[in-house]
Design an enzyme around this catalytic site. Structure first.
Site, short mmCIF file in Angstrom:
data_model
loop_
_atom_site.label_atom_id
_atom_site.label_comp_id
_atom_site.label_asym_id
_atom_site.label_seq_id
_atom_site.Cartn_x
_atom_site.Cartn_y
_atom_site.Cartn_z
N LYS A 19 15.95 -6.98 3.07
CA LYS A 19 14.96 -7.87 2.42
C LYS A 19 14.41 -7.22 1.15
CE LYS A 19 11.04 -8.95 4.73
NZ LYS A 19 9.78 -8.79 3.97
N SER A 20 14.09 -5.94 1.22
CA SER A 20 13.55 -5.26 0.03
C SER A 20 14.56 -5.30 -1.11
CB SER A 20 13.26 -3.79 0.36
OG SER A 20 12.12 -3.68 1.16
N GLY A 92 4.72 -10.28 0.36
CA GLY A 92 3.97 -9.27 -0.38
C GLY A 92 4.82 -8.61 -1.45
N SER A 164 2.71 3.34 -1.46
CA SER A 164 3.20 1.96 -1.43
C SER A 164 4.34 1.76 -2.41
CB SER A 164 2.07 0.99 -1.77
OG SER A 164 2.61 -0.28 -2.10
N ASP A 312 7.54 -0.43 8.58
CA ASP A 312 7.73 -1.76 9.19
C ASP A 312 8.31 -1.68 10.61
OD1 ASP A 312 6.76 -2.85 6.85
OD2 ASP A 312 8.74 -3.12 5.97
N LYS A 339 -0.90 -5.31 6.45
CA LYS A 339 0.40 -5.99 6.45
C LYS A 339 0.22 -7.48 6.75
CE LYS A 339 2.70 -2.33 5.39
NZ LYS A 339 3.25 -2.22 4.04
N ARG A 343 -1.58 -4.89 11.87
CA ARG A 343 -0.56 -4.54 12.86
C ARG A 343 -1.02 -3.45 13.83
NH1 ARG A 343 4.88 -5.04 9.09
NH2 ARG A 343 5.00 -7.32 9.21
C1 S3P Z 1 8.20 -3.00 0.79
C2 S3P Z 1 7.31 -1.96 0.89
C3 S3P Z 1 6.41 -1.78 2.05
C4 S3P Z 1 6.90 -2.56 3.26
C5 S3P Z 1 7.26 -3.97 2.91
C6 S3P Z 1 8.38 -3.98 1.87
C7 S3P Z 1 9.03 -3.11 -0.42
O1 S3P Z 1 5.14 -2.25 1.69
O2 S3P Z 1 5.91 -2.56 4.27
O3 S3P Z 1 7.68 -4.69 4.04
O4 S3P Z 1 10.00 -3.89 -0.43
O5 S3P Z 1 8.74 -2.41 -1.40
P1 S3P Z 1 4.05 -1.34 0.93
O6 S3P Z 1 4.57 -0.99 -0.39
O7 S3P Z 1 2.82 -2.21 0.83
O8 S3P Z 1 3.85 -0.16 1.83
#
Ligand code: S3P
Length: 435
Positions: A19-20, A92, A164, A312, A339, A343
C-alpha cells in the site's frame, strides 16, 4: 461476520501490492514526465482514493486490470486545483504526501478532506514544516480539512519530532519544488520507499544513516514500477500460521525492506519457524517468499527503535503474544494512538473481550501469554482495517470463534482478505477416508 476456529492454516498465497509503495507510485507518477506503468498495484479503498485524487488534479489514469494501471504524468508543476475539496477518504499516507506536492504548486489553492477517522488525525505535523518552507497551510484545529496555498518554497533542515515516514515523505516531496536543498533528520529510521522511488525517478537524493537530503528537481521520470506484496497484509496470515498448531503458510513475493520487516524479526525472537526463499528485488525493493510454520511461542520485548519497522503490525503481533508463553512488552509505540483508531485502546479492549490478558500503557501494551488459545467472542473493528484482520485471525485461532463486527473495514487495505483466509483455512469438517 462469523469466524470459526480452524484446525490449521495451510497453503501458498499472494497478497496485494504494498500500500505504501502503491500510493507513492501514483503520486510520484502524477508529477513525472510521460507515462508510469504500475504493475502489482495494491488495489484497495485507500489506493483508490489516491487514484481519484490525482484524477481530480488533472492526471489521467488508465486501469488495465485490477493490479495494472498507467498514470499519465503532469510534470512537476502541472496539477490544476479542482473546484471543490479533494477527498482523501481514510488514507493518511495520501493526505500527508499529497500535501507536500501541492505546497509546491505555486499560485494555486487546494483543500483536502477525509472521512471521520482521517479527520480526527493530527495534521499539524505536516503544516509546521510546510509553513516553514514557505507554503500557506491552514488546518482546522490541527486536523482536516486542510487548506494549502502553493507558493515558491525554500529548502529547510527539519528534525522530525515524531518518527513518521509520512511526514518525512511530505517534506521531501515539497523539497523537489524548493530553492536549495532540503534535509530531514530522523530520530529513528522509518520506511524509505519515497527515497528509493524518487532516486529511481532521477531526483538527487543523498542518504545518511539518520538523515536524507533532496535537491530541487526539474524533471522526474519513472516509466514503470513493479510493486512487491505488502508485508503488512501478509502479517495476519504469518501470525495465524505461527499460532494455529499444525499450520504452514507461504506468502509469495512479499516486500522485505528492512525498514518494514520488523514483524519477521519479532516473530523469530518469539520462536516462530520462518524461512525465506527466492530472495530477489521487486521494483527496487528487497523481496522474497516467506514461509511460517506453527511452533510454541515465547513473549518478546519490542523497544522504541524497532517500532517504525513494524508499526502497522503491532495489533496482529498482540494476538501472537496472547498465544505465547511469558510476557510481551511493547514500548515507544505512542504513535499507535494516532492511527486509523487509537490502536492501543482498541487492541486492548478487543483482545480483553475474547480472553486476552493485556493492558495498555502510555506508549504501548503489556501482554501475559497464557499460552492457551484465546476463548473467542465478539470483536469490533472500530472501523479500522488492522483491527478487522486482528479479529479474524484471533477467531481462527480461538476456541469458540469470533463474531466480527465491522469486518468490511478490511477493504481499506485488503479487499480480498477473507477470501484468502478461507483459501488457507483447512476445513474443520473431517470426512472419513474413502473405503
Ligand atoms: C506509512 C507510514 C506509517 C504507517 C502508515 C503508512 C507510509 O505512518 O503507519 O500505515 O506509507 O509512509 P506514519 O508515518 O504516520 O508513522
Amino acid at each position: 461476520m462469523r469466524i470459526e476456529p480452524v484446525p490449521a492454516l495451510e497453503g501458498h498465497i499472494a497478497v496485494p501490492g504494498d500500500k505504501s509503495v502503491s500510493h507513492r507510485a501514483v503520486l510520484i507518477g502524477a508529477i513525472c514526465e510521460g507515462e508510469t506503468r504500475i504493475t502489482g498495484f495494491g488495489r484497495s479503498a485507500d489506493t483508490e482514493s489516491t487514484i481519484a485524487a490525482v484524477r481530480a488534479l488533472g492526471a489521467t489514469v488508465d486501469e488495465h486490470d485490477v493490479d495494472t494501471i498507467t498514470v499519465h504524468g503532469l510534470g512537476l508543476r502541472g496539477m490544476r486545483a479542482p473546484d471543490g475539496p479533494i477527498d482523501c477518504g481514510n488514507a493518511g499516507t495520501l493526505v500527508r504526501l499529497l500535501a507536500g506536492i501541492l505546497a509546491g504548486q505555486d499560485g494555486q489553492e487546494f483543500e483536502l478532506e477525509g472521512d471521520g477517522s482521517l479527520s480526527a488525525r493530527p495534521m499539524g505535523r505536516i503544516a509546521i514544516p510546510l509553513t516553514r518552507m514557505g507554503a500557506g497551510v491552514e488546518t482546522t484545529d490541527g486536523r482536516l480539512p486542510l487548506g494549502i496555498q502553493g507558493r515558491a518554497l525554500h529548502g529547510i533542515d527539519y528534525e522530525l519530532p515524531v518518527a513518521s515516514a509520512q511526514v518525512k515523505s511530505c517534506v521531501l516531496l515539497a523539497g523537489l519544488f524548493a530553492e536549495g536543498a532540503t534535509t530531514v533528520v530522523e530520530p529513528i529510521p522509518t520506511r524509505d520507499h519515497t527515497e528509493r522511488m524518487l532516486e529511481h525517478a532521477g531526483a538527487r537524493v543523498t542518504r545518511r544513516p539518520t538523515s536524507v537530503t533532496i535537491e530541487p528537481a526539474d524533471v522526474l521520470r519513472l516509466a514503470s514500477v513493479e510493486v512487491p506484496g505488502d508485508i503488512s497484509s501478509a502479517a495476519p496470515f504469518l501470525v495465524g500460521a505461527a499460532i494455529v498448531p499444525g499450520s504452514a503458510v507461504t506468502v509469495h513475493g512479499v516486500g522485505l525492506n528492512p525498514r518494514r520487516a520488523g514483524v519477521l524479526d519479532v516473530l523469530e525472537r518469539m520462536g516462530a519457524r520462518i524461512a525465506i526463499y527466492n530472495r530477489r528485488a521487486i521494483g527496487g525493493e528487497p523481496a522474497g517468499d516467506v514461509e511460517v510454520r506453527a511452533s510454541e511461542l515465547v513473549g518478546a520485548t519490542i523497544a522504541a527503535e524497532e517500532v517504525p519497522s513494524l508499526i502497522d503490525e503491532l495489533p496482529i503481533l498482540a494476538v501472537a503474544a496472547c498465544h505465547a508463553r511469558g510476557e510481551t512488552v511493547v514500548r515507544g509505540a505512542g504513535e499507535l494512538r494516532a492511527k486509523e483508531s487509537d490502536r492501543i485502546e482498541a487492541v486492548v479492549e478487543e483482545l480483553r473481550r475474547i480472553g486476552g490478558h493485556i493492558r495498555a500503557t502510555r506508549d504501548g501494551f503489556r501482554i501475559k501469554g497464557v499460552p492457551a488459545r484465546l476463548r473467542g467472542g465478539v470483536v469490533d473493528s472500530h472501523g479500522d482495517h488492522r483491527l478487522a484482520m486482528l479479529g479474524a485471525i484471533a477467531g481462527v485461532a480461538s476456541i469458540e470463534g469470533v463474531e466480527l463486527r465491522g469486518a468490511e473495514a478490511a477493504a481499506v487495505s485488503f479487499p480480498g482478505f477473507f477470501d484468502v483466509l478461507e483459501q488457507i483455512a483447512r476445513s474443520a469438517v473431517h470426512y472419513p477416508p474413502a473405503t
